[in-house]
Design an enzyme around this catalytic site. Structure first.
Site, PDB file in Angstrom:
ATOM      1  CG  ASN A 186      -2.341   0.673   0.763  1.00 41.80           C
ATOM      2  OD1 ASN A 186      -2.251   1.695   0.239  1.00 41.80           O
ATOM      3  ND2 ASN A 186      -3.486   0.091   1.412  1.00 41.80           N
ATOM      4  CG  HIS A 194      23.293   4.805  11.819  1.00 41.53           C
ATOM      5  ND1 HIS A 194      23.656   4.851  10.527  1.00 41.53           N
ATOM      6  CD2 HIS A 194      21.943   4.983  11.643  1.00 41.53           C
ATOM      7  CE1 HIS A 194      22.869   5.151   9.858  1.00 41.53           C
ATOM      8  NE2 HIS A 194      21.744   5.339  10.472  1.00 41.53           N
ATOM      9  N   GLY A 215      -0.752  -1.547   8.784  1.00 41.18           N
ATOM     10  CA  GLY A 215      -0.633  -0.225   8.510  1.00 41.18           C
ATOM     11  C   GLY A 215       0.378   0.311   9.583  1.00 41.18           C
ATOM     12  CB  THR A 249      12.277  -5.340  18.338  1.00 40.91           C
ATOM     13  OG1 THR A 249      11.790  -6.347  19.373  1.00 40.91           O
ATOM     14  CG2 THR A 249      11.998  -3.780  18.355  1.00 40.91           C
ATOM     15  CE  LYS A 250      14.473  -9.406  21.289  1.00 41.65           C
ATOM     16  NZ  LYS A 250      14.610  -9.636  22.676  1.00 41.65           N
ATOM     17  NE  ARG A 305       2.476  -8.559  24.675  1.00 43.08           N
ATOM     18  CZ  ARG A 305       1.773  -7.534  24.003  1.00 43.08           C
ATOM     19  NH1 ARG A 305       2.065  -6.987  23.010  1.00 43.08           N
ATOM     20  NH2 ARG A 305       0.699  -7.384  24.939  1.00 43.08           N
TER      21      ARG A 305
END
Length: 191
Positions: free
Chosen positions: A83, A113, A145, A168-169, A183
């Protein structure tokens, strides 16, 4: 080892390298053309994506505007819908499996970074020191979204990521996952 090879290997690299910055500028030109093309001009859009992306399967739909770093590190399967207002920082490989959908405003990052300012600040360069990790999105995945997918994440087959999640994982297959950090909240019985 070239700076591009370092980038794809996940090592610290120079974003201002001539080869990389040349491709970056080409990608910006191609994305500008894509974003300015009438959405009814399907053949023209496909041709631009063929020049911009690393690969795309059949029945790929990307709603403009669409933003990338290099484009050539993005590989999209068959029957994929992306989208509008998505941003893919493809300093490493981004793979999207078959029959997957990416909601509006989703960001996929393969670049990051050093967290220590003395390690990330450049010497005689405009760009921060950077390193990368690939992102892999399986088959039959729906990314809601405004979600953000961070470097090194793999999302398994048959997964739904709730809107606004920060992944994040890695997420295993056959589940619904939501939140910040994202999660698993339930499994899906896939037929």
């Amino acid at each position: 080892m070239t700076e591009k090879e370092k980038m794809l290997a996940g090592e610290i690299y120079d974003c201002g390298d001539t080869e990389l910055i040349t491709r970056w500028h080409l990608a910006k030109s191609l994305q500008q053309r894509y974003n300015a093309t009438d959405s009814r001009e399907r053949e023209k859009l496909i041709a631009i994506l063929n020049d911009l992306l690393g690969s795309q399967g059949s029945n790929v739909w990307i709603s403009a505007p669409f933003f990338v770093d290099y484009g050539e590190n993005i590989h999209i399967g068959n029957n994929v819908e992306i989208n509008m207002n998505c941003l893919f920082l493809d300093c490493n490989r981004i793979t999207i499996g078959n029959n997957s959908g990416i909601g509006p405003g989703v960001h996929i990052y393969t670049v990051t970074h050093p967290v220590n300012p003395t390690e990330r600040l450049p010497e005689n360069s405009l760009f921060w020191k950077s390193f990368t990790a690939p992102v892999t999105i399986g088959n039959n995945v729906w990314i809601g979204g405004s979600s953000v997918i961070l470097p090194g994440v793999t999302i398994g087959d048959n997964v739904t990521i709730g809107a606004g999640s920060v992944v994040t994982k890695s997420i295993p297959k056959n589940c619904v996952a939501v939140g910040n950090p994202c999660r698993v909240i339930r499994e899906i019985q896939h037929r």
